[in-house]
Structures are given as C-alpha cells and as structure tokens.
Design a protein around this motif. Structure first.
Motif, PDB file in Angstrom:
ATOM      1  N   GLY A  81      -4.105   3.080 -10.107  1.00  0.00           N
ATOM      2  CA  GLY A  81      -1.946   1.796  -9.577  1.00  0.00           C
ATOM      3  C   GLY A  81      -2.483   2.115  -7.728  1.00  0.00           C
ATOM      4  O   GLY A  81      -1.840   1.164  -7.410  1.00  0.00           O
ATOM      5  N   LEU A  82      -3.877   2.343  -7.205  1.00  0.00           N
ATOM      6  CA  LEU A  82      -3.981   2.029  -6.133  1.00  0.00           C
ATOM      7  C   LEU A  82      -4.948   0.947  -5.650  1.00  0.00           C
ATOM      8  O   LEU A  82      -6.634   1.176  -5.575  1.00  0.00           O
ATOM      9  N   PRO A  83      -5.381   0.231  -5.444  1.00  0.00           N
ATOM     10  CA  PRO A  83      -6.543  -1.186  -5.445  1.00  0.00           C
ATOM     11  C   PRO A  83      -7.032  -0.712  -4.085  1.00  0.00           C
ATOM     12  O   PRO A  83      -6.543  -0.236  -3.056  1.00  0.00           O
ATOM     13  N   GLY A  84      -8.189  -0.765  -4.817  1.00  0.00           N
ATOM     14  CA  GLY A  84      -9.457  -0.459  -3.689  1.00  0.00           C
ATOM     15  C   GLY A  84      -9.570   0.829  -3.444  1.00  0.00           C
ATOM     16  O   GLY A  84     -10.470   0.937  -3.368  1.00  0.00           O
TER      17      GLY A  84
ATOM     18  N   LEU B 294       1.051  -1.280  -0.232  1.00  0.00           N
ATOM     19  CA  LEU B 294      -0.571  -0.010  -0.032  1.00  0.00           C
ATOM     20  C   LEU B 294       0.892   1.296  -0.028  1.00  0.00           C
ATOM     21  O   LEU B 294       0.634   1.985  -0.452  1.00  0.00           O
ATOM     22  N   LEU B 295       1.908   1.432   0.789  1.00  0.00           N
ATOM     23  CA  LEU B 295       2.657   2.412   1.072  1.00  0.00           C
ATOM     24  C   LEU B 295       4.002   2.433  -0.485  1.00  0.00           C
ATOM     25  O   LEU B 295       3.355   3.689  -1.010  1.00  0.00           O
ATOM     26  N   GLN B 296       3.556   1.941  -0.772  1.00  0.00           N
ATOM     27  CA  GLN B 296       4.077   1.582  -2.289  1.00  0.00           C
ATOM     28  C   GLN B 296       3.354   2.443  -3.498  1.00  0.00           C
ATOM     29  O   GLN B 296       2.979   3.240  -4.700  1.00  0.00           O
ATOM     30  N   SER B 297       1.807   1.850  -3.110  1.00  0.00           N
ATOM     31  CA  SER B 297       0.800   2.015  -4.250  1.00  0.00           C
ATOM     32  C   SER B 297       0.729   3.836  -4.431  1.00  0.00           C
ATOM     33  O   SER B 297      -0.041   4.681  -5.169  1.00  0.00           O
ATOM     34  N   LEU B 298       0.495   3.538  -2.669  1.00  0.00           N
ATOM     35  CA  LEU B 298       0.240   5.472  -2.846  1.00  0.00           C
ATOM     36  C   LEU B 298       1.227   6.201  -3.278  1.00  0.00           C
ATOM     37  O   LEU B 298       1.274   7.439  -3.866  1.00  0.00           O
ATOM     38  N   ALA B 299       2.474   6.489  -3.633  1.00  0.00           N
ATOM     39  CA  ALA B 299       3.583   6.773  -3.561  1.00  0.00           C
ATOM     40  C   ALA B 299       3.462   7.180  -5.770  1.00  0.00           C
ATOM     41  O   ALA B 299       3.704   8.135  -6.163  1.00  0.00           O
ATOM     42  N   ASP B 300       3.215   5.915  -6.087  1.00  0.00           N
ATOM     43  CA  ASP B 300       3.539   5.325  -7.597  1.00  0.00           C
ATOM     44  C   ASP B 300       1.838   5.441  -8.101  1.00  0.00           C
ATOM     45  O   ASP B 300       1.500   5.817  -9.199  1.00  0.00           O
TER      46      ASP B 300
END
Length: 289
Positions: A277-280, A199-205
């Motif tokens: 790119g942010l699942p959900g 989740l942390l990576q998704s928030l940045a990307d």
C-alpha cells in the motif's frame, strides 16, 4: 533539635533514601555496560530507574559509545507502538542515538548472534532535509522537512541479562538497544503537494509485513500503529531532543519504531519486510547466519 530542624532532617533522609533507591548509573556501571555491549555479552539489568535516571545513564553510555563508534548518523525513536510499550510497562516513547556503521544495505548477511540479546523488527527510516524538522508539529510538516523514506529492518540488541524486566527508563539507559539495521532503497519525497498528501495517507494506511524465505508471515502491522501516523514519531522526537538541548541535523537518519513484534533471529533465517500500500517501496531483506 527544633521542629524545623527535625523536618529538614526528615526531608533529607527521604531524599537520601530516594536517591539510593534509583539514580543514574555510576561511571563504573556504565563502563561495564558498554564493555558488555562491545563483547556482545549480557549486562546486568539497570533497575529502579526513573525517566531522568534513564536519560542521565543514556548520556553517559553515549559518551563511551562515541569513543568506540565515532560519528552519530541519526536517532531512533523507540517504543512508539502501543503494543511494544505494553511489553516494557510504559506509555510513552524513548530515544537513542545511531552511529556510523550501524546501517547496512538490504541483502546483508548478519550473524544471528549479532548482539547479546539480538532481535529484529519491521521499521522505517526517514532522512532529514532541513533543520525545520525540529519545529515540525504535524506529519505534513515532517514530510516538508525530509527528503527520503527508507524501508528498514532494525536489528536491536536488548543487551541485558533479563530483557523482560526492562521498563521504559531501562530501555532508554541502554540507548534503546541500537545495534544494527538493514536499509532498503530510498524513496524520494515527491515535490508536488497532491503527491505528498497521497503519500501521507499511504504511510498511515500501509500494511508492513515480515515474511521468511518460504513466504510465511512472521509478523507485521499497520502504518498507523506508530503513534497514529509513523511521522508522528519524528514530531515526538523533535520535542524530546529539544528538552535536552539537542536537535536533528540535515542528513540525519531517523528510525521511526516498530511495526511488528520484536522477534529473535535464528541461523539460516531470511527475513523480508514489504510495505503493502506504499507505492514505490521496495522490499528490504536480511539473512542470518
């Protein structure tokens, strides 16, 4: 008059001149500012404010807003995006308070003239789970202290007669333009470490995109456009609040800042924010009338 007295007189004159040039707005000026906020009419620009003057003015403004609006439900970190900082001739974020009734549900229809100088932007909220958030120094530590991530279109109001003349201290003085916002479906923070890391990576990307009713792109940006990671806005906010003897509380909503340019609403415009790119993350929508 001896040399020491002459020096002291000169220093007093300099101090007096400096205080005249820039100081916290008076009680009467703040009352006028808040009256314009309530009437949704442009107020006089606060000018030549230092950062301390802006903070002092914001405190006075919030005293009066609390009398009108009641409970504080959280905070907004503003100017967390370097592109937005540049627009306001500053190199650091600012913060304001959010009040009860400011956060509407996704799908809301809002008057295009919802403020004196209404705008909209792609944003995001998080909800505080633990007071440990006030000691967070990394995005990971922030994630451990929140329990929801919420898609959000903020509807700020720059309030003044000449918004292009606002600097960072001026934005602070007007409580960072807090007026309204539209919140989507909350995403729970996952329990397991591997999922949190993802989740942390998704928030940045993630790519945050604003589109109109036809699907045409209105603006957007990347998650890392906010202080290299959007949760760094909470790290910054915790330290900024601590300097003024304040702290986030469990249940507080925190607005992280803008992923997009600030744009003017128009009657009939429908705006959707998506978080690719942010699942959900479900889209969040607002319509202007």
């Amino acid at each position: 008059m001896n040399t020491k007295q002459t020096l002291m007189a000169a220093l007093a004159a300099v101090a007096c001149a400096t205080s005249v040039q820039a100081e916290c707005l008076s009680d009467a000026q703040v009352a006028d500012l808040v009256a314009h906020y309530a009437a949704k009419t442009p107020a006089a620009n606060p000018e030549n404010l230092s950062d301390a003057d802006g903070a002092c003015t914001r405190a006075k403004v919030n005293q009066l807003l609390a009398q009108r609006m009641g409970k504080v439900v959280g905070y907004k970190a503003g100017l967390t995006n370097p592109a937005v900082q540049k627009r306001f001739s500053t190199d650091k974020p600012v913060w304001g308070k959010l009040y009860e009734g400011m956060v509407l549900a996704s799908g809301a229809t809002v008057d295009a003239a919802f403020g004196a100088r209404p705008l909209y932007e792609a944003d995001m909220l998080v909800r505080v789970k633990s007071a440990a958030v006030n000691q967070a120094r990394t995005p990971q530590e922030v994630l451990d202290a929140i329990d929801q991530i919420i898609p959000f279109i903020e509807l700020p109001d720059l309030l003044v007669q000449a918004p292009p003349k606002l600097n960072g201290a001026g934005v602070t003085a007007i409580n960072v333009g807090a007026r309204l916002g539209v919140a989507g479906a909350p995403m729970p923070v996952p329990a397991y470490r591997a999922e949190r890391f993802a989740l942390l990576q998704s928030l940045a990307d993630m790519q945050v995109v604003l589109t109109d009713g036809t699907g045409a792109r209105l603006g957007g940006g990347k998650g890392s456009d906010i202080l290299d990671h959007p949760l760094n806005a909470v790290v910054w906010l915790a330290q900024a609040l601590a300097r003024e003897g304040l702290a986030m509380q469990p249940g507080d909503l925190i607005s992280l800042g803008s992923f997009s340019p600030l744009l003017p609403p128009k009657p009939g415009l429908s705006v959707t924010a998506t978080y690719d790119g942010l699942p959900g993350a479900a889209p969040v929508r607002v319509t202007f009338k």
